[in-house]
Design a protein around this motif. Structure first.
Motif, PDB file in Angstrom:
ATOM      1  N   THR A  46       0.841  -1.194   0.000  1.00 27.46           N
ATOM      2  CA  THR A  46       0.000   0.000   0.000  1.00 27.46           C
ATOM      3  C   THR A  46       0.878   1.246   0.000  1.00 27.46           C
ATOM      4  N   GLN A  47       0.520   2.214  -0.839  1.00 31.40           N
ATOM      5  CA  GLN A  47       1.282   3.449  -0.986  1.00 31.40           C
ATOM      6  C   GLN A  47       0.455   4.631  -0.478  1.00 31.40           C
ATOM      7  N   ASN A  48       1.057   5.491   0.330  1.00 33.13           N
ATOM      8  CA  ASN A  48       0.414   6.702   0.815  1.00 33.13           C
ATOM      9  C   ASN A  48       0.987   7.881   0.045  1.00 33.13           C
ATOM     10  N   ILE A  49       0.095   8.704  -0.523  1.00 34.32           N
ATOM     11  CA  ILE A  49       0.554   9.845  -1.304  1.00 34.32           C
ATOM     12  C   ILE A  49      -0.229  11.099  -0.934  1.00 34.32           C
ATOM     13  N   LEU A  50       0.400  12.235  -1.211  1.00 32.45           N
ATOM     14  CA  LEU A  50      -0.205  13.549  -1.016  1.00 32.45           C
ATOM     15  C   LEU A  50      -0.150  14.282  -2.344  1.00 32.45           C
ATOM     16  N   SER A  86       1.253  24.507 -10.696  1.00 28.54           N
ATOM     17  CA  SER A  86       2.287  23.513 -10.408  1.00 28.54           C
ATOM     18  C   SER A  86       1.628  22.433  -9.580  1.00 28.54           C
ATOM     19  N   PHE A  87       1.790  21.186 -10.016  1.00 28.17           N
ATOM     20  CA  PHE A  87       1.147  20.048  -9.361  1.00 28.17           C
ATOM     21  C   PHE A  87       2.232  19.167  -8.771  1.00 28.17           C
ATOM     22  N   ARG A  88       2.121  18.854  -7.488  1.00 25.57           N
ATOM     23  CA  ARG A  88       3.142  18.082  -6.791  1.00 25.57           C
ATOM     24  C   ARG A  88       2.527  16.824  -6.195  1.00 25.57           C
ATOM     25  N   VAL A  89       3.223  15.703  -6.393  1.00 24.18           N
ATOM     26  CA  VAL A  89       2.816  14.423  -5.818  1.00 24.18           C
ATOM     27  C   VAL A  89       3.948  13.969  -4.912  1.00 24.18           C
ATOM     28  N   ALA A  90       3.611  13.647  -3.666  1.00 27.71           N
ATOM     29  CA  ALA A  90       4.624  13.204  -2.698  1.00 27.71           C
ATOM     30  C   ALA A  90       4.240  11.836  -2.159  1.00 27.71           C
ATOM     31  N   MET A  97       7.854  12.813   3.664  1.00 25.48           N
ATOM     32  CA  MET A  97       7.851  12.770   2.203  1.00 25.48           C
ATOM     33  C   MET A  97       9.166  12.173   1.734  1.00 25.48           C
ATOM     34  N   VAL A  98       9.115  11.025   1.061  1.00 20.36           N
ATOM     35  CA  VAL A  98      10.345  10.368   0.624  1.00 20.36           C
ATOM     36  C   VAL A  98      10.622  10.571  -0.859  1.00 20.36           C
ATOM     37  N   THR A  99       9.596  10.718  -1.666  1.00 19.12           N
ATOM     38  CA  THR A  99       9.760  10.949  -3.093  1.00 19.12           C
ATOM     39  C   THR A  99       8.746  12.004  -3.511  1.00 19.12           C
ATOM     40  N   VAL A 100       9.208  13.014  -4.240  1.00 21.53           N
ATOM     41  CA  VAL A 100       8.335  14.095  -4.677  1.00 21.53           C
ATOM     42  C   VAL A 100       8.533  14.317  -6.174  1.00 21.53           C
ATOM     43  N   ARG A 101       7.443  14.462  -6.903  1.00 27.25           N
ATOM     44  CA  ARG A 101       7.474  14.784  -8.328  1.00 27.25           C
ATOM     45  C   ARG A 101       6.623  16.027  -8.542  1.00 27.25           C
ATOM     46  N   THR A 102       7.151  16.969  -9.322  1.00 28.13           N
ATOM     47  CA  THR A 102       6.433  18.200  -9.625  1.00 28.13           C
ATOM     48  C   THR A 102       6.328  18.361 -11.131  1.00 28.13           C
ATOM     49  N   VAL A 103       5.119  18.665 -11.613  1.00 28.54           N
ATOM     50  CA  VAL A 103       4.883  18.874 -13.036  1.00 28.54           C
ATOM     51  C   VAL A 103       4.088  20.160 -13.239  1.00 28.54           C
ATOM     52  N   SER A 104       4.121  20.668 -14.452  1.00 26.78           N
ATOM     53  CA  SER A 104       3.335  21.845 -14.819  1.00 26.78           C
ATOM     54  C   SER A 104       2.024  21.379 -15.425  1.00 26.78           C
ATOM     55  N   VAL A 105       0.935  21.925 -14.927  1.00 21.38           N
ATOM     56  CA  VAL A 105      -0.378  21.632 -15.482  1.00 21.38           C
ATOM     57  C   VAL A 105      -0.887  22.915 -16.130  1.00 21.38           C
ATOM     58  N   THR A 106      -1.266  22.819 -17.382  1.00 27.45           N
ATOM     59  CA  THR A 106      -1.742  23.969 -18.138  1.00 27.45           C
ATOM     60  C   THR A 106      -3.157  23.695 -18.638  1.00 27.45           C
ATOM     61  N   PRO A 107      -3.856  24.708 -19.115  1.00 31.08           N
ATOM     62  CA  PRO A 107      -5.234  24.498 -19.580  1.00 31.08           C
ATOM     63  C   PRO A 107      -5.374  23.492 -20.711  1.00 31.08           C
ATOM     64  N   ASP A 108      -4.293  23.198 -21.450  1.00 30.77           N
ATOM     65  CA  ASP A 108      -4.391  22.227 -22.538  1.00 30.77           C
ATOM     66  C   ASP A 108      -4.173  20.784 -22.080  1.00 30.77           C
ATOM     67  N   ALA A 109      -4.069  20.558 -20.769  1.00 29.03           N
ATOM     68  CA  ALA A 109      -3.892  19.201 -20.243  1.00 29.03           C
ATOM     69  C   ALA A 109      -5.213  18.435 -20.327  1.00 29.03           C
ATOM     70  N   ASP A 110      -5.101  17.162 -20.706  1.00 33.49           N
ATOM     71  CA  ASP A 110      -6.267  16.288 -20.804  1.00 33.49           C
ATOM     72  C   ASP A 110      -6.387  15.346 -19.616  1.00 33.49           C
ATOM     73  N   LEU A 111      -5.240  14.980 -19.010  1.00 31.88           N
ATOM     74  CA  LEU A 111      -5.234  13.987 -17.944  1.00 31.88           C
ATOM     75  C   LEU A 111      -3.935  14.096 -17.153  1.00 31.88           C
ATOM     76  N   VAL A 112      -4.029  13.918 -15.846  1.00 34.04           N
ATOM     77  CA  VAL A 112      -2.849  13.765 -14.999  1.00 34.04           C
ATOM     78  C   VAL A 112      -2.901  12.335 -14.485  1.00 34.04           C
ATOM     79  N   LYS A 113      -1.894  11.552 -14.859  1.00 34.11           N
ATOM     80  CA  LYS A 113      -1.849  10.136 -14.473  1.00 34.11           C
ATOM     81  C   LYS A 113      -0.671   9.911 -13.540  1.00 34.11           C
ATOM     82  N   ILE A 114      -0.949   9.289 -12.400  1.00 34.35           N
ATOM     83  CA  ILE A 114       0.066   9.002 -11.387  1.00 34.35           C
ATOM     84  C   ILE A 114       0.195   7.488 -11.287  1.00 34.35           C
TER      85      ILE A 114
END
Length: 175
Positions: A46-50, A86-90, A97-114
């Motif tokens: 099981t993975q816990n994310i923020l 700016s969208f951050r997943v930890a 927080m052991v691993t963090v990923r940050t991406v840019s989300v813009t209005p032309d985004a269709d999906l954010v997949k983690i």
């Protein structure tokens, strides 16, 4: 003219009149499109994310969700607003927080997949123009990835992704 023809003409005229107003109503009341967020676990534990998002212009936090995702589970999280952010997943282990990923989300985004793995975390932003952004930590090129808890920060000069680095710096000041 019969009654049906008159009523049909009136209904069609009313709908045609409103068609041009819909965009104005959406803009006036602040309605925006949404971007779906999907979380998929390929992990054996099981993975816990923020999940957090900050608006680019104001820096205001616009999204915060926490999840505990079991192996093989796919979760549909609440949608993101279709704005510049700016969208951050930890990944959280032992309340850290052991691993963090940050991406840019813009209005032309269709999906954010983690995608969650036992030893990694991948965030992909799919865009309608085909220019997808992936933060996976595999290439080590400073693309918005960081390892939290040890003081490492993203180098904005490594890829020119200053937005992710600035967002990271702002979060370090908040803590």
């Amino acid at each position: 003219m019969n009654r049906r023809t008159v009523l049909g003409f009136a209904a069609t005229s009313a709908l045609a009149g409103l068609a041009g107003c819909i965009e104005g109503v959406q803009e006036h009341f602040g309605f925006q499109g949404v971007i779906p967020v999907e979380i998929q676990s390929e992990a054996e534990e099981t993975q816990n994310i923020l999940l957090e998002s900050r608006e680019r212009e104001s820096g205001r936090q616009s999204y915060e969700q926490s999840y505990s995702v079991t192996p093989g589970e796919t979760v549909s999280a609440p949608h993101l607003d279709q704005t510049e952010q700016s969208f951050r997943v930890a990944k959280i282990e032992n309340e850290t927080m052991v691993t963090v990923r940050t991406v840019s989300v813009t209005p032309d985004a269709d999906l954010v997949k983690i995608q969650l793995y036992d030893d990694n975390l991948v965030v992909e932003v799919r865009r309608d123009d085909g220019e997808n952004e992936i933060a996976d930590g595999e290439d080590g090129d400073g693309d918005g990835n960081e390892t939290a808890g040890n003081g490492n920060e993203t180098d904005p000069d490594a890829t020119g992704n200053e937005t992710a680095a600035n967002e990271t710096d702002a979060d370090a000041d908040d803590e």
